[in-house]
Design a protein around this motif. Structure first.
Motif, PDB file in Angstrom:
ATOM      1  N   LEU A 226       1.033  -1.342  -0.303  1.00 36.77           N
ATOM      2  CA  LEU A 226       0.019   0.437  -0.155  1.00 36.77           C
ATOM      3  C   LEU A 226       1.050   1.532   0.308  1.00 36.77           C
ATOM      4  N   GLN A 227       1.490   1.703   0.615  1.00 38.68           N
ATOM      5  CA  GLN A 227       2.569   2.604   0.917  1.00 38.68           C
ATOM      6  C   GLN A 227       3.032   2.951  -0.457  1.00 38.68           C
ATOM      7  N   GLN A 228       4.001   1.611  -0.819  1.00 38.58           N
ATOM      8  CA  GLN A 228       4.261   2.445  -1.847  1.00 38.58           C
ATOM      9  C   GLN A 228       3.758   2.560  -3.168  1.00 38.58           C
ATOM     10  N   LEU A 229       2.935   2.298  -3.062  1.00 41.93           N
ATOM     11  CA  LEU A 229       1.633   2.184  -4.347  1.00 41.93           C
ATOM     12  C   LEU A 229       0.779   3.533  -3.933  1.00 41.93           C
ATOM     13  N   GLU A 230       1.140   4.099  -3.148  1.00 48.08           N
ATOM     14  CA  GLU A 230       0.499   5.778  -2.421  1.00 48.08           C
ATOM     15  C   GLU A 230       1.896   6.452  -3.296  1.00 48.08           C
ATOM     16  N   GLY A 231       3.024   6.260  -2.546  1.00 47.59           N
ATOM     17  CA  GLY A 231       4.074   6.955  -2.978  1.00 47.59           C
ATOM     18  C   GLY A 231       4.512   7.102  -4.276  1.00 47.59           C
TER      19      GLY A 231
ATOM     20  N   SER B 174      -4.269   6.356  -7.210  1.00 50.99           N
ATOM     21  CA  SER B 174      -3.983   5.208  -6.330  1.00 50.99           C
ATOM     22  C   SER B 174      -4.362   3.825  -7.089  1.00 50.99           C
ATOM     23  N   VAL B 175      -5.496   4.474  -8.035  1.00 45.15           N
ATOM     24  CA  VAL B 175      -5.599   2.979  -8.658  1.00 45.15           C
ATOM     25  C   VAL B 175      -4.971   2.578  -9.483  1.00 45.15           C
ATOM     26  N   THR B 176      -3.931   3.708 -10.291  1.00 44.46           N
ATOM     27  CA  THR B 176      -3.398   3.659 -11.647  1.00 44.46           C
ATOM     28  C   THR B 176      -2.369   3.102 -11.243  1.00 44.46           C
TER      29      THR B 176
END
Length: 1013
Positions: free
Chosen positions: A355-360, A612-614
Motif C-alpha cells: 500500500l505505502q509504496q503504491l501510494e508513494g 492510487s488505482v492507476t
C-alpha cells in the motif's frame, strides 16, 4: 425562517403545498443544530478536548486483540403521544381595539406595489402551465450527473443548485457545540395566537405528557418551541404538529432517535430534536426519516440517529400530514457504554504490504502524515466559505515507477487494502446481526456520508459512537446490522461497518433506494459545520481506492443507477439516474449528507483515488475476478416430518449457496417477493425448510463465489392446505403442590402447542387485571405448574395453536393464596467451636427462609451498635456458625420470612470473646549454615504468628540502626534462616501476635560477618 420538508410533501397529494414552499425549502439536514451563518467554521479538531491518553496517538494494545467487555451500556425507550400543553408558549390576551374613525370616501384606491418576494413572474410562451413537483424540488446533481426521466436545461440546473447552496448555508449549522437555551423566534415567524389557542385545545383534549422529569430550563425554552416549525406559509405547518414534549431529564445518552409503526410510514413530515449537552441546549435538529425500504418486512420505521457527545435531557417535536401522532411512537435513547480497549487497538485487519509504496508512486501521503498536517494548520475562517486543509495535493504530472520485487501483495485484489479496525475490536455484539442474504453482484458506485453527529469526540469515543449507531440501526430500526459498510474517524482510523464488508460488497442500508450495487463510507462527525480533517479524508480515499481497484470501478467515471423503492431517494421507484461513481449521499437522496464542506472535497477525492488505482494497475495490472458459478439445477424434493426437504445438483466453482423463499395463497399464482432463508456450504446441496399452512411456497437457490453469483433458480414448489384452528381448551383439574399450582386441561384436537396466560386480583376481589403471557407448552402435553403470588386471587387460561390459527382463550384454573407471616423465632442453644460461634434456633412454622443479623459492643459494655445483615439460611435448616471478633461482645438475631411477611427480630445468641496477648518470645540458639544465619526461639503461648525484624551496625560498632521488618512465620514453627550482609554486625528480633495483641520485641540472635576481599 426556512423549513425542511420530508419527501412525502413532494408527492402529488400535496403538490400545491410543495410548490408554494419552493422558495424557502431546503433539503433535510440530519441531526445538525442551526446557528447563525456568520460563525467561525473550524476544521474538526483531532486534539481539542481530549482526555489524557485519548488523542489519535493512543498507546496501542497488541495487534489483533479484540475489544474487552463493554460496561455501562443501557437503553431507554419512552412512549410518545400528543402535545404537552406545558411545552407551548402562552397566548397573550388580545388588546382592546378602539373604535375605528370614519374613513372618507375616495373615488379610486391608490396603487400599492406588491413586495418583491411575492411577485409572480409572467410565464413565458414556452413554459408549461403547471410545473411538476419533481422538476421544482429536484436540484440538478453536480459534476455532470443527471436523471434520465427529468432532464433540466443548463441554466435551470445551475440556478437550482446555487439557490439550494445559498439556502443550505443560511440554515445549516456552523458549529457542533451546544448552545444555551435559544432565544424566542421573532414576531415574523411566531404562529398566530389563534393557532396557539388551537394547539392548546388539542393538547387538553388528548394530553400526552412524557413520563419523565421536566428539565429546569423548560419554561425558558417555551418561546423557542416553534423555531423552524414555520415557513412562508406560517401557520400551516404548525397546525400539523402532532407531538410536542416538554424538555425532560433522561439517562445520559449518546444516541437518540424516534420510531413508530410502519403502518404510519409516509405520514410523518418532520421530526425535530434538541438536547442538552455540557454547555447548554442545542437548537432544533431536523432528522432524516426512513420509511422502511432499508429492511424487508420492517415492522417499524423512524429517524436517523442523533449523535451527541453526551446529553442528559431532550425535547421532541413531530409533525404529520393530518396532525395526528403515528401509532407506536417512541423516543429511543442509547448509551453504548465503554470498554477498556476503546481507542487503543491496532487494526486486526492489516494493510497490504504494497500500500505505502503504491501510494508513494501516486504522490499521496499516508493518513498519519495528513493528521500531522491537519493538527499544525490553522483551521478557523471568518467567513462562511471555510478554508479547507486539503487531504493531499493533486498529483502533478504522469505517475512513474513500478512495484519492486520485494513488495508483493499476496492477494492482488487487496494490494490497496488499508488497515481496518474490525467489528470484534470496536465491540459489535454479533448476536444482534442477522444476514439478509444480500451481497451485491457488482459494485457500481461508492457513497460518501457523514454521521452528522458531534465532532468533539475522543479516540475512545469513536468506538462508543459506532456501537451506538450499530445498536440503533440493528435493533431499534431492526435493520439487523449497521447501515454503513465502513466508517472513518477524524484521526484517520478506518472501521469495518456491516458484517462481511471486508470480504465482499455486502448490501447495506446507507442510501435508501440505491443500496444495491453500492457501498457507503461514513465520516464520523458533522461536516456541514467544519472541514473534514486531512487524515480523515485520506482514510476515505484509501477505502475507496481499495474497493475501486478490487471491483474495477473507474473513480472518475459516471454510472447509471436505478432507484428501487422510495426511502429518502429523490425520485420514484424505477427512475434511472446518471451519477459519479464516487458520489455524496445528497446526490441521490433528500439530505445534506455528507455535509457541504466534505461534499466540496469530492472532486479532489476522486482524483486521488484515481491516482492510487492507476498506480496499482501499472504495478499489478487489472485484477481479474473469478468466474461466477453456473446456474443451479434442481434435483428432487420430499415432505418429511412437517418440513420440505430439497435437493439440487452441485454447481461448479461454488463456495456457498443462498436459499430464498416466496409464497402465494393456495390456488393462486400471484407470488410475493423472494425472501432470504439461509446459507448452505458449497460442500452440500440440500436443506429442509418450513412451509406455512394455506400457502403455495417456492424455494430458489443461487450459487456464490468470489466472482459473483449465478441466476436465481426455482428448485422446489410445494402446496400446503390450510389447517383448521384447534377447538377451545377444556379444563381438567388443579392442585396446590410444593408451593406451586399444578394445572391440567384436556388435549385439544389439531394442536401444535398451547400458550398459558395469567391474571390476578386482590384476595376477596373479582376485579382481575389484564392477561399476561406465562409460557408455552408443547402440544404433546396438557399440564403445567405455575407460581401464585401470596395475597392474590389468580386465574390461568390456555389457548391452543396450530398453523391454521388458535382457539378462544379458556380459563382452566382459579386459586386464592392467603399467607400468614411466620411467628417469632425461638432460640435453642450456642457453642464455641473451632474459633467460631455455632448457633441453633427452633424452626418457625410457615417460614420460607431466615435472615441472620449481628451487632457488637466492646467487652464489658452493653452499648451495642446497629444490627448488620450476615447471611440467609434456607428454612430447611435452623443453625449456623459465625465469626466473633476478639475483644467484643457480639449478639446474633434471626428473622423468619415468607410471602406473607416476616417475624419480629429475635436475639438467639450472645458471646463475649476476650483474648490475652502472647507472652514475650524466648531465644533458643543460632547457627551459621550455608552462608545464612539459622535462628531458633521457643514457641510462645497463645500465638497465631510471629514477625521477624532485623537491624545492623558496622563491624566493631554497637550503634545499631532502626529495626526493619523481615518476614512473617506461622505459629506452628519457631525458626528461620536469614542473610547477613558482609562487613556488618546484625541482630534479629521476634514478636508474637494474636487477636489480643502482641508481645514485646525480643532479640533472639546477633551475628558479625567480616568483609571479604
Amino acid at each position: 425562517m426556512s423549513r425542511t420538508l420530508h419527501p412525502v410533501l413532494r408527492t402529488g397529494a400535496v403538490t400545491a403545498l410543495a410548490l408554494s414552499l419552493t422558495a424557502t425549502t431546503v433539503l433535510p439536514a440530519t441531526a445538525m443544530p442551526v446557528v447563525p451563518d456568520t460563525a467561525v467554521l473550524p476544521v474538526a479538531s483531532t486534539t481539542a478536548d481530549q482526555p489524557a491518553g485519548e488523542t489519535g496517538e493512543d498507546p496501542a494494545v497488541a495487534t489483533g486483540q479484540e475489544a474487552s467487555e463493554v460496561k455501562g451500556a443501557q437503553e431507554q425507550s419512552l412512549p410518545l403521544g400528543g402535545i404537552d400543553a406545558e411545552a407551548l408558549p402562552e397566548v397573550p390576551e388580545a388588546p382592546e381595539v378602539p373604535e375605528a374613525p370614519e374613513v372618507p370616501e375616495v373615488s379610486e384606491a391608490p396603487a400599492t406595489e406588491q413586495p418583491e418576494e411575492t411577485q409572480q413572474p409572467e410565464p413565458s410562451a414556452e413554459a408549461p402551465a403547471t410545473e411538476q413537483p419533481e422538476q421544482t424540488l429536484q436540484p440538478e446533481p453536480t459534476d455532470g450527473t443527471g436523471v434520465d426521466e427529468a432532464p433540466a436545461d443548463e441554466d435551470g440546473a445551475a440556478s437550482t443548485d446555487e439557490a439550494e447552496a445559498e439556502l443550505m448555508s443560511a440554515t445549516l449549522p456552523e458549529s457542533g457545540a451546544a448552545v444555551p437555551a435559544p432565544e424566542s423566534v421573532d414576531s415574523g415567524t411566531r404562529p398566530s395566537d389563534v393557532v396557539l389557542q388551537d394547539l392548546q385545545v388539542k393538547a387538553r383534549s388528548a394530553p400526552a405528557p412524557l413520563e419523565a422529569a421536566v428539565a429546569e430550563e423548560a419554561e425558558a425554552l417555551t418561546d423557542s418551541v416553534m423555531d423552524k416549525a414555520l415557513s412562508t406559509t406560517q401557520d400551516l405547518e404548525v397546525e400539523k404538529i402532532a407531538t410536542l414534549t416538554q424538555p425532560v431529564e433522561t439517562m445520559n445518552f449518546i444516541v437518540a432517535g424516534v420510531t413508530w409503526d410502519i403502518e404510519d410510514a409516509g405520514q410523518v413530515t418532520d421530526v425535530s430534536l434538541r438536547v442538552r449537552e455540557g454547555s447548554g441546549w442545542t437548537d432544533w435538529n431536523s432528522m432524516e426519516i426512513h420509511e422502511g425500504d432499508e429492511k424487508p418486512n420492517a415492522d417499524r420505521v423512524g429517524t436517523e440517529p442523533l449523535i451527541s457527545s453526551g446529553a442528559d435531557a431532550i425535547q421532541v417535536r413531530l409533525t404529520t400530514l393530518d396532525g395526528e401522532s403515528p401509532s407506536g411512537l417512541e423516543l429511543d435513547l442509547i448509551d453504548p457504554g465503554t470498554a477498556d480497549t476503546d481507542g487503543k487497538l491496532e487494526p486486526a485487519s492489516p494493510a497490504s504490504p504494497a500500500l505505502q509504496q503504491l501510494e508513494g508512486q501516486a504522490g499521496l501521503s499516508a493518513p498519519e502524515a495528513a493528521a500531522a498536517s491537519t493538527n499544525s494548520a490553522t483551521h478557523n475562517s471568518a467567513t462562511a466559505s471555510a478554508e479547507f486543509v486539503p487531504a493531499v495535493h493533486p498529483q502533478q504530472g504522469p505517475i512513474t515507477g513500478t512495484a519492486q520485487a520485494q513488495t508483493v501483495a499476496t492477494n492482488y485484489d487487496n494490494v490497496l487494502k488499508p488497515a481496518i479496525i474490525t467489528r470484534a475490536q470496536w465491540g459489535a455484539d454479533e448476536s444482534l446481526t442477522s444476514d439478509w442474504g444480500r451481497t451485491s453482484t457488482d459494485l457500481k458506485a461508492m457513497y460518501v456520508h457523514h454521521t452528522a453527529g458531534s465532532n468533539n469526540y475522543s479516540a475512545s469515543g469513536a468506538y462508543a459512537q459506532i456501537r451506538g449507531i450499530y445498536q440503533y440501526h440493528a435493533v431499534t430500526l431492526d435493520w439487523q446490522d449497521i447501515g454503513y459498510q465502513f466508517l472513518v474517524d477524524k484521526y484517520g482510523k478506518i472501521y469495518q461497518g456491516r458484517r462481511g464488508s471486508i470480504d465482499a460488497p455486502v448490501q447495506g442500508a446507507q442510501a435508501g433506494g440505491f443500496n444495491t450495487d453500492t457501498i457507503g463510507v461514513s465520516a464520523m462527525g458533522n461536516y456541514d459545520v467544519a472541514s473534514a480533517p486531512a487524515a480523515m479524508v485520506r482514510a476515505i480515499e484509501r477505502v475507496l481506492a481499495w474497493q475501486a481497484y478490487r471491483y474495477d470501478v473507474d473513480p472518475t467515471a459516471q454510472v447509471t443507477l436505478t432507484q428501487s423503492g422510495k426511502g429518502t431517494a429523490r425520485w420514484t421507484s424505477g427512475t434511472r439516474t446518471t451519477q459519479n461513481t464516487i458520489l455524496g449521499h445528497r446526490d441521490t437522496n433528500l439530505t445534506a449528507c455528507p455535509g457541504r464542506y466534505l461534499y466540496a472535497q469530492l472532486p479532489t477525492i476522486r482524483r486521488n483515488v484515481d491516482s492510487s488505482v492507476t498506480s496499482a494497475i501499472r504495478s499489478y495490472g487489472k485484477y481479474q475476478q473469478v468466474q461466477a458459478p453456473p446456474q443451479v439445477v434442481p434435483a428432487r424434493q420430499a415432505w418429511t416430518d412437517g418440513k420440505l426437504s430439497i435437493w439440487w445438483n452441485k454447481a461448479p466453482r461454488t463456495d456457498y449457496y443462498k436459499v430464498f423463499r416466496r409464497t402465494a395463497p393456495v390456488g393462486s399464482s400471484s407470488f410475493g417477493r423472494w425472501y432470504y432463508v439461509g446459507q448452505v456450504d458449497g460442500r452440500y446441496s440440500s436443506g429442509s425448510y418450513a412451509v406455512s399452512a394455506g400457502t403455495t411456497t417456492q424455494f430458489a437457490v443461487r450459487a456464490f463465489n468470489d466472482g459473483g453469483h449465478s441466476p436465481l433458480v426455482t428448485v422446489a414448489t410445494h402446496t400446503r392446505e390450510k389447517v383448521q384452528a384447534p377447538p377451545q381448551v377444556v379444563p381438567a383439574r388443579q392442585a396446590w403442590t410444593d408451593g406451586k399450582l399444578s394445572v391440567w386441561w384436556h388435549k385439544a384436537a389439531r394442536t401444535d402447542y398451547y400458550k398459558v396466560f395469567r391474571r390476578t386480583a386482590p384476595v376477596g376481589s373479582s376485579s382481575f387485571g389484564r392477561w399476561y403471557y406465562v409460557g408455552q407448552v408443547d402440544g404433546r402435553y396438557s399440564s403445567g405448574s405455575f407460581a401464585v403470588a401470596a395475597g392474590t386471587r389468580t386465574q390461568f387460561a390456555v389457548r391452543a395453536f396450530n398453523d391454521g390459527g388458535y382457539s378462544p382463550l379458556a380459563t382452566v384454573a382459579t386459586y386464592t393464596r392467603k399467607v400468614q407471616a411466620p411467628p417469632q423465632v425461638v432460640p435453642a442453644r450456642q457453642a464455641w467451636t473451632d474459633g467460631k460461634l455455632s448457633v441453633w434456633w427452633h424452626k418457625a412454622p410457615r417460614a420460607d427462609y431466615y435472615k441472620v443479623f449481628r451487632r457488637t459492643a466492646p467487652v464489658g459494655s452493653s452499648n451495642f451498635g446497629r444490627w448488620y445483615y450476615v447471611r440467609e439460611v434456607d428454612a430447611r435448616y435452623s443453625s449456623g456458625s459465625f465469626e466473633v471478633a476478639a475483644g467484643t461482645r457480639t449478639q446474633f438475631a434471626v428473622r423468619a420470612y415468607n410471602d406473607g411477611g416476616y417475624s419480629p427480630l429475635a436475639t438467639v445468641a450472645t458471646y463475649t470473646r476476650k483474648v490475652q496477648a502472647p507472652p514475650q518470645v524466648v531465644p533458643a540458639r543460632q547457627a551459621w549454615t550455608d552462608g545464612k544465619l539459622s535462628v531458633w526461639w521457643h514457641k510462645a503461648a497463645r500465638t497465631d504468628y510471629y514477625k521477624v525484624f532485623r537491624r545492623t551496625a558496622p563491624v566493631g560498632s554497637s550503634n545499631f540502626g532502626r529495626w526493619y521488618y523481615v518476614r512473617e512465620v506461622d505459629a506452628r514453627y519457631s525458626s528461620g534462616s536469614f542473610e547477613v550482609a558482609a562487613g556488618t554486625r546484625t541482630q534479629f528480633a521476634v514478636r508474637a501476635f494474636n487477636d489480643g495483641g502482641y508481645s514485646p520485641l525480643v532479640t533472639v540472635a546477633t551475628h558479625t560477618r567480616t568483609a571479604t576481599r
